[in-house]
Design a protein around this motif. Structure first.
Motif, short mmCIF file in Angstrom:
data_model
loop_
_atom_site.label_atom_id
_atom_site.label_comp_id
_atom_site.label_asym_id
_atom_site.label_seq_id
_atom_site.Cartn_x
_atom_site.Cartn_y
_atom_site.Cartn_z
N ARG A 114 42.17 42.67 43.81
CA ARG A 114 41.10 41.76 43.45
C ARG A 114 39.93 41.90 44.41
N GLY A 156 38.49 45.44 34.98
CA GLY A 156 38.40 44.22 35.77
C GLY A 156 38.13 43.01 34.91
N TYR A 170 39.63 40.55 39.09
CA TYR A 170 40.98 41.10 39.22
C TYR A 170 41.08 42.41 38.45
N TRP A 178 48.01 45.42 41.26
CA TRP A 178 46.94 44.43 41.10
C TRP A 178 46.11 44.38 42.37
#
Length: 120
Positions: free
Chosen positions: A40, A113, A95, A38
């Motif tokens: 961001r 995203g 994210y 992950w």
């Protein structure tokens, strides 16, 4: 062809928990040497690495978010999930989920995203 798709709420209130799921199709999250990650990008800022869950199921988190981050997986659904607790407006970001291949030292796959806004 492997594809990743993020899903989750677009708006979360401060102090609540955020849960985002990445669904992987066309390949297995247990495939050797892949680390499901992950990342961001807050508005106007650079990419921030959050953490990963490896093909083995082990996890690792970046130091800045470690205290309120958890990544888990559901191998039966070929999904992995990010949970952020006690979010603040500073957690507002796009994210992304991605697949890192350790033997090539590169991200092989990216999701498109998903925007998450933390606001009351």
């Amino acid at each position: 062809q492997v594809q990743l798709q993020e899903s989750g709420p677009g708006l979360v209130k401060p102090s609540q928990s955020l849960s985002l799921t990445c669904t992987v199709s066309g390949g297995s999250i247990t495939t050797n040497d892949y680390y499901w990650t992950w990342i961001r990008q807050p508005p106007g800022k650079g990419m921030e690495w959050i953490g990963y869950i490896a093909y083995s199921g082990s996890t690792y988190y970046g130091p800045s978010l470690k205290s309120h981050t958890s990544i888990s997986r559901d191998t039966s659904r070929n999904q992995f999930t990010l949970q952020l607790s006690s979010v603040t407006p500073e957690d507002t970001a796009v994210y992304y989920c991605a697949g890192w291949r350790s033997d090539f030292q590169a991200y092989d796959y990216w999701g498109q995203g998903t925007q998450v806004t933390v606001s009351s």
